[in-house]
Write a protein that holds these residues in place. Structure first.
Motif, mmCIF file in Angstrom:
data_model
loop_
_atom_site.group_PDB
_atom_site.id
_atom_site.type_symbol
_atom_site.label_atom_id
_atom_site.label_comp_id
_atom_site.label_asym_id
_atom_site.label_seq_id
_atom_site.Cartn_x
_atom_site.Cartn_y
_atom_site.Cartn_z
ATOM 1 N N ASP A 161 0.809 -1.218 0.000
ATOM 2 C CA ASP A 161 0.000 0.000 0.000
ATOM 3 C C ASP A 161 0.842 1.269 0.000
ATOM 4 O O ASP A 161 0.315 2.364 -0.197
ATOM 5 C CB ASP A 161 -0.933 0.023 1.218
ATOM 6 C CG ASP A 161 -2.082 -0.963 1.075
ATOM 7 O OD1 ASP A 161 -2.512 -1.192 -0.074
ATOM 8 O OD2 ASP A 161 -2.528 -1.508 2.092
ATOM 9 N N SER A 448 -8.860 1.266 -5.238
ATOM 10 C CA SER A 448 -7.590 1.978 -5.126
ATOM 11 C C SER A 448 -7.695 3.153 -4.168
ATOM 12 O O SER A 448 -8.787 3.638 -3.845
ATOM 13 C CB SER A 448 -7.147 2.483 -6.503
ATOM 14 O OG SER A 448 -8.012 3.512 -6.949
ATOM 15 N N SER A 449 -6.517 3.660 -3.753
ATOM 16 C CA SER A 449 -6.488 4.840 -2.886
ATOM 17 C C SER A 449 -7.044 6.064 -3.618
ATOM 18 O O SER A 449 -7.645 6.935 -2.987
ATOM 19 C CB SER A 449 -5.052 5.108 -2.416
ATOM 20 O OG SER A 449 -4.195 5.303 -3.516
ATOM 21 N N TRP A 450 -6.866 6.157 -4.947
ATOM 22 C CA TRP A 450 -7.421 7.276 -5.721
ATOM 23 C C TRP A 450 -8.941 7.299 -5.605
ATOM 24 O O TRP A 450 -9.546 8.358 -5.419
ATOM 25 C CB TRP A 450 -7.008 7.137 -7.189
ATOM 26 C CG TRP A 450 -7.365 8.315 -8.053
ATOM 27 C CD1 TRP A 450 -6.566 9.375 -8.358
ATOM 28 C CD2 TRP A 450 -8.617 8.562 -8.713
ATOM 29 N NE1 TRP A 450 -7.224 10.266 -9.167
ATOM 30 C CE2 TRP A 450 -8.496 9.796 -9.407
ATOM 31 C CE3 TRP A 450 -9.827 7.872 -8.778
ATOM 32 C CZ2 TRP A 450 -9.527 10.340 -10.154
ATOM 33 C CZ3 TRP A 450 -10.860 8.414 -9.529
ATOM 34 C CH2 TRP A 450 -10.716 9.631 -10.208
ATOM 35 N N ARG A 452 -10.792 6.081 -3.166
ATOM 36 C CA ARG A 452 -11.163 6.511 -1.814
ATOM 37 C C ARG A 452 -10.940 8.000 -1.597
ATOM 38 O O ARG A 452 -11.718 8.674 -0.932
ATOM 39 C CB ARG A 452 -10.389 5.687 -0.772
ATOM 40 C CG ARG A 452 -10.835 4.229 -0.683
ATOM 41 C CD ARG A 452 -10.185 3.508 0.492
ATOM 42 N NE ARG A 452 -8.758 3.321 0.276
ATOM 43 C CZ ARG A 452 -8.238 2.226 -0.298
ATOM 44 N NH1 ARG A 452 -9.027 1.259 -0.729
ATOM 45 N NH2 ARG A 452 -6.927 2.103 -0.450
ATOM 46 N N GLU A 453 -9.853 8.519 -2.207
ATOM 47 C CA GLU A 453 -9.507 9.927 -2.035
ATOM 48 C C GLU A 453 -10.528 10.852 -2.688
ATOM 49 O O GLU A 453 -10.964 11.853 -2.097
ATOM 50 C CB GLU A 453 -8.115 10.190 -2.626
ATOM 51 C CG GLU A 453 -7.678 11.647 -2.603
ATOM 52 C CD GLU A 453 -7.314 12.131 -1.220
ATOM 53 O OE1 GLU A 453 -7.240 13.366 -1.037
ATOM 54 O OE2 GLU A 453 -7.105 11.297 -0.308
#
Length: 459
Positions: A161, A448-450, A452-453
């Motif tokens: 991560d 993905s973190s994108w 969630r962001e």
């Protein structure tokens, strides 16, 4: 006892191989098969047991060729035998080499795979490359290739991560900026590279030159030109060699196409020329040294078929992050003379070394499949006498993207291309698509973190 060295000449018969194994007191032999992703599969066999099966080979279940990079199997494939039968993996004794990093004397050998009735396994990557070479031989031709392989050294990281970070070199600092061809920046990793060289020399992997690439701790190894199967073998073995050498110095060598978000990607550039078997002359040049029609037809074949073969050159979801407008990587298949902005480059060269460089291919490609695919595209150009588009003398990045931008799109194009299916083998193409579509489905499960962001509170 001194550590054994790889035979100075390629062994060709069991008697010589057995003599070498016993004289060097080899303890075990790793019998290796490259799968669809270029991952090593196989068995480790004690020396005397290996000698007993040296002609018959070891057995592996057919499903090893249907494993995704995650290890999951494409069980629904129509190509794999539903009974999960074994295939015979017969050692190619010309590939017998030392594994130089073990304390106990150990050898490795690459195997060719056969069904029970003696037929070659038509979806095994090494056999696919051999199939394409046989088609050239039928025309009295022999390809010659030279791969250039880029990769990054990174700091150790056991958390997927977290972004990768630049390793600390001999200077005690992390490299920054873009230092393409920087000698001192390459020197900063001499301890790792020298160990790679030592391992390569011990195991008959022929490196011609090394250079620092544009990314921090990004290197390129250039292999000598030669027979495509031998060069694919060496590229395949080098990836493991590089990873082990880096690990000894608490680093990671990665061949991901795009390991860093804002840095250049890593490619496998393959230089290719075609010679006549009869006299070794280069078909890309006329007697007066000018370009031949064959060169132009070969380029025409690459231009027409490289986009449809994209999933074979860029086989992973990460691969397509490298093919983008702001990247140094090619975004189309225009061709140019000594023009590195083009996907297809004809370097300045004399008549005997006239060649085409395919710059589209990612470092994460399976070398057997990538070489088979690029040679297949060129062969179709020769067969169909395809004329190329006009040579490009400007920055080809200004001419737009003409390559698939996602793995799923690339797989659809490959599936619909009958000429490539014919040259590479329809069962291989179907098996490859099955494996890669499984990987695409597994990837699509991950949030993905994108996402969630930017989507969590905004949509």
């Amino acid at each position: 006892m001194a550590h054994p060295t790889t035979p100075p000449v390629r062994l060709t018969n069991p008697a010589d191989a057995i003599l070498w194994l016993r004289e060097n007191r080899i303890d075990e032999v790793e019998c290796i098969v490259p799968d669809m992703n270029g991952i090593m599969r196989g068995k480790i066999v004690p020396r005397e047991d290996f000698i007993r099966i040296i002609e018959e080979g070891v057995r592996l279940p057919e499903f090893v060729f249907f494993q995704a990079v995650t290890g999951d199997s494409a069980d629904g494939s129509k190509v794999v035998n539903p009974l999960d039968r074994d295939v015979r993996c017969v050692p190619d004794l010309t590939t017998l080499r030392v594994v130089p990093w073990y304390e106990e004397p150990t050898a490795q050998v690459i195997c060719d795979c056969f069904f029970a009735d003696g037929r070659p396994v038509d979806f095994a990557p090494r056999q696919v490359l051999r199939r394409v070479l046989d088609l050239y031989a039928e025309r009295g031709l022999r390809p010659v290739v030279a791969p250039e392989l880029e990769f990054y050294l990174t700091a150790e990281n056991d958390d997927p991560d977290l972004p990768l970070s630049v390793p600390i070199g001999l200077s005690g600092r992390k490299e920054s900026g873009r230092q393409a061809y920087g000698i001192e920046h390459a020197n900063d990793f001499d301890h790792v590279v020298n160990l790679m060289y030592d391992h390569c020399e011990a195991s008959r992997i022929e490196i011609a030159t090394m250079a620092h690439e544009a990314g921090p701790a990004q290197l390129e190894m250039n292999f000598r030109h030669g027979d495509p199967i031998e060069r694919a073998d060496q590229t395949f073995l080098f990836k493991r060699t590089a990873r082990l050498a880096a690990r000894r110095h608490r680093m990671v060598a990665t061949f991901m196409a795009m390991p860093h978000q804002d840095m250049p990607g890593s490619a496998t550039h393959i230089h290719q020329s075609i010679v006549r078997i009869s006299d070794g002359s280069n078909i890309f040049s006329e007697p007066d040294g000018s370009d031949s029609p064959a060169l132009l037809h070969y380029i025409g074949g690459l231009q027409r078929y490289v986009p449809t073969a994209m999933s074979l050159f860029c086989p992973n979801v990460n691969s397509y992050r490298r093919i983008r407008l702001e990247s140094d990587a090619p975004i189309n298949v225009h061709w140019g003379r000594d023009n590195r902005t083009c996907g297809l480059r004809v370097p300045d060269s004399g008549p005997e070394s006239r060649r085409v460089e395919n710059r589209v291919i990612g470092a994460d490609s399976n070398p057997y499949i990538a070489m088979a695919a690029t040679l297949a595209c060129g062969l179709l150009g020769l067969e169909e006498a395809i004329d190329p588009e006009p040579v490009v003398e400007i920055d080809a990045h200004t001419l737009g993207v003409s390559l698939p931008s996602h793995l799923s799109d690339a797989l659809a194009e490959l599936e619909a291309c009958e000429p490539l299916r014919r040259v590479l083998g329809p069962r291989f193409v179907e098996a490859y698509i099955d494996v890669k579509r499984l990987e695409w489905r597994l990837y699509n499960r991950v949030i993905s973190s994108w996402e969630r962001e930017y989507l969590l509170l905004n949509v």
